[in-house]
Design a protein around this motif. Structure first.
Motif, PDB file in Angstrom:
ATOM      1  N   MET A 145      -8.637  -9.826  -2.690  1.00 45.52           N
ATOM      2  CA  MET A 145      -8.109 -10.344  -1.439  1.00 45.52           C
ATOM      3  C   MET A 145      -8.466  -9.408  -0.280  1.00 45.52           C
ATOM      4  SD  MET A 145      -4.255 -11.776  -0.976  1.00 45.52           S
ATOM      5  CE  MET A 145      -3.438 -10.216  -1.168  1.00 45.52           C
ATOM      6  N   LEU A 146      -8.296  -8.094  -0.539  1.00 39.09           N
ATOM      7  CA  LEU A 146      -8.588  -7.125   0.524  1.00 39.09           C
ATOM      8  C   LEU A 146     -10.080  -7.049   0.822  1.00 39.09           C
ATOM      9  CD1 LEU A 146      -6.119  -4.291  -0.440  1.00 39.09           C
ATOM     10  CD2 LEU A 146      -6.026  -5.725   1.595  1.00 39.09           C
ATOM     11  N   ALA A 204      -4.341  -1.433   4.464  1.00 41.35           N
ATOM     12  CA  ALA A 204      -3.993  -1.759   3.075  1.00 41.35           C
ATOM     13  C   ALA A 204      -3.025  -0.715   2.549  1.00 41.35           C
ATOM     14  CB  ALA A 204      -5.250  -1.784   2.217  1.00 41.35           C
ATOM     15  N   GLY A 205      -1.964  -1.160   1.917  1.00 45.85           N
ATOM     16  CA  GLY A 205      -1.008  -0.214   1.350  1.00 45.85           C
ATOM     17  C   GLY A 205       0.377  -0.793   1.386  1.00 45.85           C
ATOM     18  N   ASP A 206       1.326  -0.027   0.905  1.00 50.16           N
ATOM     19  CA  ASP A 206       2.713  -0.478   0.891  1.00 50.16           C
ATOM     20  C   ASP A 206       3.290  -0.355   2.294  1.00 50.16           C
ATOM     21  OD1 ASP A 206       5.456  -0.817   0.599  1.00 50.16           O
ATOM     22  OD2 ASP A 206       5.526   0.193  -1.338  1.00 50.16           O
ATOM     23  N   PHE A 207       3.801  -1.454   2.794  1.00 48.26           N
ATOM     24  CA  PHE A 207       4.370  -1.485   4.144  1.00 48.26           C
ATOM     25  C   PHE A 207       5.316  -0.302   4.384  1.00 48.26           C
ATOM     26  CE2 PHE A 207       7.944  -3.250   6.793  1.00 48.26           C
ATOM     27  CZ  PHE A 207       7.269  -3.205   8.000  1.00 48.26           C
ATOM     28  N   LEU A 208       6.141  -0.012   3.379  1.00 43.31           N
ATOM     29  CA  LEU A 208       7.140   1.053   3.554  1.00 43.31           C
ATOM     30  C   LEU A 208       6.495   2.435   3.677  1.00 43.31           C
ATOM     31  CD1 LEU A 208       9.847  -0.120   0.994  1.00 43.31           C
ATOM     32  CD2 LEU A 208       9.959  -0.257   3.488  1.00 43.31           C
ATOM     33  N   THR A 226       6.153 -11.089  11.101  1.00 42.91           N
ATOM     34  CA  THR A 226       6.063 -11.168   9.637  1.00 42.91           C
ATOM     35  C   THR A 226       6.040 -12.635   9.239  1.00 42.91           C
ATOM     36  OG1 THR A 226       8.477 -10.903   9.543  1.00 42.91           O
ATOM     37  CG2 THR A 226       7.153  -8.942   9.115  1.00 42.91           C
ATOM     38  N   CYS A 227       5.015 -13.001   8.495  1.00 43.26           N
ATOM     39  CA  CYS A 227       4.829 -14.400   8.107  1.00 43.26           C
ATOM     40  C   CYS A 227       4.785 -14.462   6.584  1.00 43.26           C
ATOM     41  CB  CYS A 227       3.511 -14.888   8.716  1.00 43.26           C
ATOM     42  SG  CYS A 227       3.051 -16.549   8.252  1.00 43.26           S
ATOM     43  N   TYR A 228       5.728 -15.129   5.986  1.00 43.01           N
ATOM     44  CA  TYR A 228       5.793 -15.223   4.524  1.00 43.01           C
ATOM     45  C   TYR A 228       5.712 -13.831   3.899  1.00 43.01           C
ATOM     46  CZ  TYR A 228       5.481 -20.335   4.179  1.00 43.01           C
ATOM     47  OH  TYR A 228       5.749 -21.685   4.233  1.00 43.01           O
ATOM     48  N   PHE A 229       6.444 -12.916   4.441  1.00 39.72           N
ATOM     49  CA  PHE A 229       6.304 -11.528   3.995  1.00 39.72           C
ATOM     50  C   PHE A 229       7.594 -10.884   3.503  1.00 39.72           C
ATOM     51  CE2 PHE A 229       6.414  -6.951   5.136  1.00 39.72           C
ATOM     52  CZ  PHE A 229       5.535  -6.511   4.162  1.00 39.72           C
ATOM     53  N   ILE A 230       8.722 -11.126   4.162  1.00 39.76           N
ATOM     54  CA  ILE A 230       9.898 -10.287   3.858  1.00 39.76           C
ATOM     55  C   ILE A 230      10.395 -10.457   2.427  1.00 39.76           C
ATOM     56  CG2 ILE A 230      10.667  -9.959   6.231  1.00 39.76           C
ATOM     57  CD1 ILE A 230      12.765 -12.136   5.834  1.00 39.76           C
ATOM     58  N   ASP A 231      10.062 -11.598   1.813  1.00 37.64           N
ATOM     59  CA  ASP A 231      10.505 -11.800   0.425  1.00 37.64           C
ATOM     60  C   ASP A 231       9.602 -11.096  -0.593  1.00 37.64           C
ATOM     61  OD1 ASP A 231       8.352 -13.467   0.767  1.00 37.64           O
ATOM     62  OD2 ASP A 231       9.400 -15.328   0.309  1.00 37.64           O
ATOM     63  N   THR A 232       8.602 -10.350  -0.116  1.00 36.16           N
ATOM     64  CA  THR A 232       7.795  -9.535  -1.036  1.00 36.16           C
ATOM     65  C   THR A 232       8.520  -8.234  -1.377  1.00 36.16           C
ATOM     66  OG1 THR A 232       6.615  -8.326   0.693  1.00 36.16           O
ATOM     67  CG2 THR A 232       5.624 -10.402  -0.060  1.00 36.16           C
ATOM     68  N   ALA A 233       9.628  -7.972  -0.701  1.00 37.17           N
ATOM     69  CA  ALA A 233      10.309  -6.686  -0.877  1.00 37.17           C
ATOM     70  C   ALA A 233      11.073  -6.613  -2.189  1.00 37.17           C
ATOM     71  CB  ALA A 233      11.295  -6.480   0.281  1.00 37.17           C
ATOM     72  N   ARG A 281      15.386  -2.077   3.019  1.00 38.71           N
ATOM     73  CA  ARG A 281      14.443  -1.045   3.490  1.00 38.71           C
ATOM     74  C   ARG A 281      13.395  -1.634   4.432  1.00 38.71           C
ATOM     75  NH1 ARG A 281      11.864   2.682  -0.659  1.00 38.71           N
ATOM     76  NH2 ARG A 281      11.361   3.777   1.252  1.00 38.71           N
ATOM     77  N   TYR A 282      12.937  -2.861   4.161  1.00 34.29           N
ATOM     78  CA  TYR A 282      11.989  -3.517   5.079  1.00 34.29           C
ATOM     79  C   TYR A 282      12.629  -3.653   6.467  1.00 34.29           C
ATOM     80  CZ  TYR A 282       8.240  -5.350   1.935  1.00 34.29           C
ATOM     81  OH  TYR A 282       7.158  -5.517   1.096  1.00 34.29           O
ATOM     82  N   ILE A 283      13.865  -4.148   6.481  1.00 35.38           N
ATOM     83  CA  ILE A 283      14.510  -4.430   7.771  1.00 35.38           C
ATOM     84  C   ILE A 283      14.824  -3.128   8.509  1.00 35.38           C
ATOM     85  CG2 ILE A 283      16.608  -5.423   8.817  1.00 35.38           C
ATOM     86  CD1 ILE A 283      16.366  -7.670   6.700  1.00 35.38           C
ATOM     87  N   THR A 294       4.056 -25.846   4.469  1.00 33.11           N
ATOM     88  CA  THR A 294       3.321 -25.613   3.231  1.00 33.11           C
ATOM     89  C   THR A 294       2.725 -24.215   3.327  1.00 33.11           C
ATOM     90  OG1 THR A 294       1.348 -26.555   4.214  1.00 33.11           O
ATOM     91  CG2 THR A 294       2.732 -28.044   2.926  1.00 33.11           C
ATOM     92  N   TYR A 295       2.122 -23.743   2.236  1.00 35.97           N
ATOM     93  CA  TYR A 295       1.488 -22.431   2.305  1.00 35.97           C
ATOM     94  C   TYR A 295       0.198 -22.421   1.499  1.00 35.97           C
ATOM     95  CZ  TYR A 295       0.555 -17.519   2.135  1.00 35.97           C
ATOM     96  OH  TYR A 295      -0.075 -16.315   2.263  1.00 35.97           O
ATOM     97  N   ALA A 296      -0.928 -22.260   2.188  1.00 35.82           N
ATOM     98  CA  ALA A 296      -2.228 -22.031   1.558  1.00 35.82           C
ATOM     99  C   ALA A 296      -2.457 -22.928   0.342  1.00 35.82           C
ATOM    100  CB  ALA A 296      -2.354 -20.558   1.158  1.00 35.82           C
TER     101      ALA A 296
HETATM  102  C1  LIG Z   1       2.737 -14.635   0.838  1.00 35.51           C
HETATM  103  S1  LIG Z   1       1.538 -13.475   1.413  1.00 35.51           S
HETATM  104  C2  LIG Z   1       1.556 -13.723   3.152  1.00 35.51           C
HETATM  105  C3  LIG Z   1       0.289 -13.241   3.782  1.00 35.51           C
HETATM  106  C4  LIG Z   1       0.131 -13.599   5.261  1.00 35.51           C
HETATM  107  N1  LIG Z   1       1.181 -12.992   6.061  1.00 35.51           N
HETATM  108  C5  LIG Z   1       0.096 -15.092   5.448  1.00 35.51           C
HETATM  109  O1  LIG Z   1       0.951 -15.611   6.145  1.00 35.51           O
HETATM  110  O2  LIG Z   1      -0.799 -15.739   4.891  1.00 35.51           O
HETATM  111  C6  LIG Z   1       2.400 -11.945   1.214  1.00 35.51           C
HETATM  112  C7  LIG Z   1       1.527 -10.764   1.555  1.00 35.51           C
HETATM  113  O3  LIG Z   1       2.301  -9.570   1.512  1.00 35.51           O
HETATM  114  C8  LIG Z   1       1.535  -8.559   0.904  1.00 35.51           C
HETATM  115  N2  LIG Z   1       2.467  -7.585   0.338  1.00 35.51           N
HETATM  116  C9  LIG Z   1       3.258  -7.707  -0.738  1.00 35.51           C
HETATM  117  N3  LIG Z   1       3.995  -6.611  -0.918  1.00 35.51           N
HETATM  118  C10 LIG Z   1       3.650  -5.754   0.063  1.00 35.51           C
HETATM  119  C11 LIG Z   1       4.051  -4.441   0.404  1.00 35.51           C
HETATM  120  N4  LIG Z   1       4.978  -3.792  -0.282  1.00 35.51           N
HETATM  121  N5  LIG Z   1       3.476  -3.860   1.474  1.00 35.51           N
HETATM  122  C12 LIG Z   1       2.549  -4.521   2.201  1.00 35.51           C
HETATM  123  N6  LIG Z   1       2.121  -5.774   1.932  1.00 35.51           N
HETATM  124  C13 LIG Z   1       2.662  -6.376   0.875  1.00 35.51           C
HETATM  125  C14 LIG Z   1       0.696  -9.291  -0.135  1.00 35.51           C
HETATM  126  O4  LIG Z   1      -0.443  -8.549  -0.472  1.00 35.51           O
HETATM  127  C15 LIG Z   1       0.347 -10.567   0.604  1.00 35.51           C
HETATM  128  O5  LIG Z   1      -0.809 -10.397   1.384  1.00 35.51           O
END
Ligand SMILES: C[S@@+](CC[C@H](N)C(=O)[O-])C[C@H]1O[C@@H](n2cnc3c(N)ncnc32)[C@H](O)[C@@H]1O
Length: 178
Positions: free
Chosen positions: A1-2, A58-62, A77-84, A89-91, A150-152
């Motif tokens: 992906m990267l 590229a890397g861990d957001f935190l 943040t788009c479809y992102f906060i639930d990756t935590a 800690r994200y907030i 929808t998503y991708a």
């Molecule tokens: C559902 S995708 C959303 C991607 C993009 N924002 C979009 O709307 O298409 C979630 C993204 O969060 C990234 N991700 C997951 N955990 C992460 C972390 N701890 N730090 C940074 N990015 C992270 C994933 O690699 C992925 O690209």
């Protein structure tokens, strides 16, 4: 992906210069083969020439952003906060990264990625708990709404997933120091 993203973003491609076939590999729920193998031309939106200061990290957001306290006027943040694993800690970090008056704009569902993983502890807060947490850290939600998105996915597939997304704009408010 990267690697793919890196190529799209740094190769100075002309509009629609390349194509990918993003739906080629899944074979289920296909109506017509041409749906499965159809091409998507990229880049469809040009970033070059924009005045925006754009970067990809590229890397861990935190970890990647922890040294950028109060350096940002806006965070999206788009479809992102639930990756935590730990959304608290994200907030807290989003709050720390924003200058006072800065905004956080979020959209997406709460499909917690680590829910149910036996070896990964995970905190799954509800919308109402996130509202309370935002208030507690100093992020005031000014506007919010639920929508459908929808998503991708392959819109020609017989399988469609529609998320009920929560979108909001929160502002970092000044804290009164007594
Ligand atoms: C559902 S995708 C959303 C991607 C993009 N924002 C979009 O709307 O298409 C979630 C993204 O969060 C990234 N991700 C997951 N955990 C992460 C972390 N701890 N730090 C940074 N990015 C992270 C994933 O690699 C992925 O690209």
């Amino acid at each position: 992906m990267l690697l793919t993203a890196e190529m799209f973003l740094t190769r100075h491609l002309k509009p629609n210069e390349m194509h990918v076939c993003p739906f080629a590999l899944p074979f289920s729920n296909t109506v017509r083969l041409e749906d499965q193998f159809r091409k998507v031309h990229i880049p469809d939106v040009m970033i070059e020439g924009s005045t925006a200061d754009f970067s990809m990290v590229a890397g861990d957001f935190l970890e990647v952003y922890e040294d950028q306290q109060e350096e940002w006027n806006a965070i999206v943040t788009c479809y992102f906060i639930d990756t935590a694993k730990n959304i608290v800690r994200y907030i807290e970090l989003i709050h720390a990264l924003l200058r006072t008056g800065g905004v956080w704009v979020n959209t997406g569902p709460l499909l917690y990625h680590f829910e149910g993983h036996a070896k990964e502890p995970s905190i799954e807060l509800s919308v109402e708990e996130i509202r309370l947490l935002c208030k507690r850290v100093g992020l005031e939600i000014e506007h919010e709404q639920f929508g459908e998105s929808t998503y991708a996915q392959n819109m020609h597939s017989m399988h469609q997933t529609v998320y009920r997304t929560w979108s909001f704009r929160a502002r970092k408010v000044a804290v009164n120091v007594q």
